[in-house]
Design an enzyme around this catalytic site. Structure first.
Site, PDB file in Angstrom:
ATOM      1  CB  ALA A 160     -38.079 -17.704 -96.464  1.00  0.00           C
ATOM      2  CB  SER A 163     -33.898  -7.641 -93.780  1.00  0.00           C
ATOM      3  OG  SER A 163     -35.193  -7.192 -94.148  1.00  0.00           O
ATOM      4  CB  VAL A 167     -41.154 -17.759 -93.229  1.00  0.00           C
ATOM      5  CG1 VAL A 167     -42.473 -18.509 -93.395  1.00  0.00           C
ATOM      6  CG2 VAL A 167     -41.364 -16.266 -93.429  1.00  0.00           C
ATOM      7  CE  LYS A 181     -42.349 -11.215 -92.095  1.00  0.00           C
ATOM      8  NZ  LYS A 181     -42.947 -10.230 -93.020  1.00  0.00           N
ATOM      9  CG  ASP A 331     -40.543  -4.909-100.925  1.00  0.00           C
ATOM     10  OD1 ASP A 331     -39.867  -4.550-101.908  1.00  0.00           O
ATOM     11  OD2 ASP A 331     -40.052  -5.537 -99.967  1.00  0.00           O
TER      12      ASP A 331
END
Length: 530
Positions: A160, A163, A167, A181, A331
């Site tokens: 993934a 922004s 990862v 990450k 989020d």
């Protein structure tokens, strides 16, 4: 001479001053005031990007330019979707800060429209990664040892790309599956620079619009949040705090953090396998043409069941965060949610958490109850208690505007039918009109509830097949539509049965009302009845 020497010493001190680790408007202004060329070049880049986007839309015509998108079965206004695609590409080109802003806008279809929101939502999935060699260098710099010292394997490509980072799936030398990450290189300078430019723009807009409120405070709040997300040690602490606070609720899951493998720009967490809401929606609505096998129907039905379970648990998790723990995931977009094979809802990305005080929890509970009951005068009173409504505001006029905007609450089978996405949009427009102070948790809770509302998937699916049949005039599509209509009738029967069990299943509206009956009494004045 002494004055010149002191002035040169002062300038040298300013020029050598490092970029602040914690966002402070004055320190940031001092830093970039000595570097006007950096600001000017970025302003030119931003202006050129948006000017180019405007020219593309104006000269070629959005509808004609994106006619090729029609084969993707995109419903709604093609022109709006095309505008959203141009905006998405512009934000991708401008870098992480603008991508983050676009991702936030994609969760607000009540403000920007559903088609633009649909286009911007692709920013969650279409962010280009940075080279693996740079990522490995960052890991080694942060951990202080070669990658092989801690990890027996790291995927060649990121699983993934976000922004602010990307990862990798990996395995530690102890054999533990992890997600690593890694932050993008030189990110702090890029983010703070863009926030400073946004602050300058809002200050100019405030002077032009002659507004009394300081619009630059919005940039400061955004800057504090984004710069806070750049420190992965804070995210690690947030994840651990969230997991500990919600440990009593077995269906809420957060990945374990491996502190010895985490630093400011590297975060190592337990690998969480599961399906995202977007995956489940695709599986439950996508039908292969000509494939009417029992296996396909069972697979689709099972995907719908898992999606409904995810929504139910997601809403309950939001209410637990609001009413019990006071610790909210800030989020909750689909990319940060997972539905595991054991039926748990997993949360990812803890860069921002919203912490609520008890008095705000009770006041927020009261406001939701008033929304459900359609009692707008008491809703305004609750907003006043939360210091949302500014002193001197005409309370009666606000109440009348809310009543005109939201009207009466409709009831279906004795249960209030409340669309929180609609409520959020209306309250937001009134908040702008009367210059409300909107606490972060207030819009966050409504947004999280709105994001978990189930769309009418069957209706969208039927409309798609209708358009396809008209375009192709094919018997195969007619058969498929009949099949969909039969399935729709079956689902309506199931929904009728489910509604009878809705109270036992803890529908989120009922949970709120029942909680209100227990808790709101202690908040109301003695003269008021809950």
């Amino acid at each position: 001479m002494e004055a010149y020497a002191y002035y040169l010493y002062y300038l040298a001190k300013l020029w050598t001053k490092p970029l602040p680790e914690v966002y402070d408007p004055e320190d940031v202004a001092d830093y970039f005031t000595c570097r006007p060329h950096v600001v000017a070049l970025r302003l030119l880049e931003v202006f050129s990007a948006f000017a180019s986007a405007a020219i593309r839309i104006r000269t070629s015509g959005v509808k004609k330019f994106y006619m090729s998108s029609m084969d993707k079965s995109i419903g709604g206004d093609v022109a709006q979707y095309g505008f959203g695609v141009v905006l998405k590409e512009t934000m991708l080109n401008l870098g992480p800060t603008f991508i983050k802003v676009g991702q936030s806008l994609s969760t607000r279809p009540d403000i920007i429209g559903s088609e633009i929101s649909k286009a911007l939502s692709e920013l969650h999935d279409q962010i280009p990664p940075f080279p693996r060699t740079l990522a490995m260098e960052i890991i080694e710099d942060e951990l202080g040892f070669p990658v092989e010292t801690y990890f027996s394997h790291l995927s060649e490509e990121p699983v993934a790309a976000a922004s602010f980072g990307q990862v990798y799936r990996g395995c530690t030398v102890e054999g533990i599956n992890v997600a690593v990450k890694v932050q993008r290189p030189n990110l702090r300078h890029v983010v703070v620079r863009d926030i400073y430019i946004l602050r300058l723009g809002l200050g100019l807009l405030q002077k032009i619009a002659k507004r009394k409120s300081d619009l630059r405070l919005y940039a400061d709040e955004l800057g504090k949040g984004l710069v806070g997300e750049l420190d992965y040690t804070l995210e690690a602490a947030n994840a651990s705090e969230f997991m500990k606070a919600h440990a009593p609720f077995p269906f809420i899951r957060a990945p374990k953090v491996y502190q010895h493998l985490s630093r400011k720009r590297v975060l190592t967490m337990e690998w969480m396998a599961g399906e995202s809401p977007r995956d489940l929606i695709d599986m439950s609505t996508t039908v292969s043409v000509g494939d009417g096998s029992d296996y396909s129907k069972r697979r689709q039905s099972d995907a719908r069941r898992r999606l409904l379970d995810l929504v139910n648990k997601g809403v309950e998790a939001s209410l637990i965060q609001l009413l019990e723990t006071g610790l909210l995931h800030a989020d909750p977009h689909p990319g940060n949610l997972r539905y595991t094979s054991t039926g748990e809802i997993g949360f990812l990305d803890f860069g921002l958490l919203c912490r609520m005080q008890k008095k705000h929890q009770f006041a927020m509970l009261a406001s939701i109850v008033h929304i459900v009951n359609g009692d707008w005068s008491l809703l305004v009173q609750a907003l006043t208690d939360m210091d949302v409504v500014r002193p001197g505001t005409n309370i009666r006029r606000v109440t009348m505007d809310l009543e005109d905007a939201l009207g009466e609450v409709e009831f279906k089978d004795g249960i209030p039918d409340v669309k929180f996405s609609k409520v959020l949009g209306k309250i937001w427009s009134i908040a702008l009109k009367y210059h409300f102070r909107m606490p972060p948790y207030y819009t966050l809770v409504l947004r999280s509830l709105a994001s978990l509302e189930v769309p009418n998937l069957r209706r969208k699916e039927r409309e798609t097949w209708t358009k396809t049949r008209r375009a192709a005039g094919c018997d195969r599509h007619r058969r498929k539509r009949r099949s969909l209509e039969e399935e729709e009738e079956e689902e309506e029967e199931e929904e009728k049965k489910a509604k009878k069990r809705k109270i036992e299943d803890r529908s989120y509206v009922v949970v709120v009302v029942v909680a209100a009956d227990r808790s709101y009494c202690c908040l109301s004045d003695e003269k008021k009845e809950p």
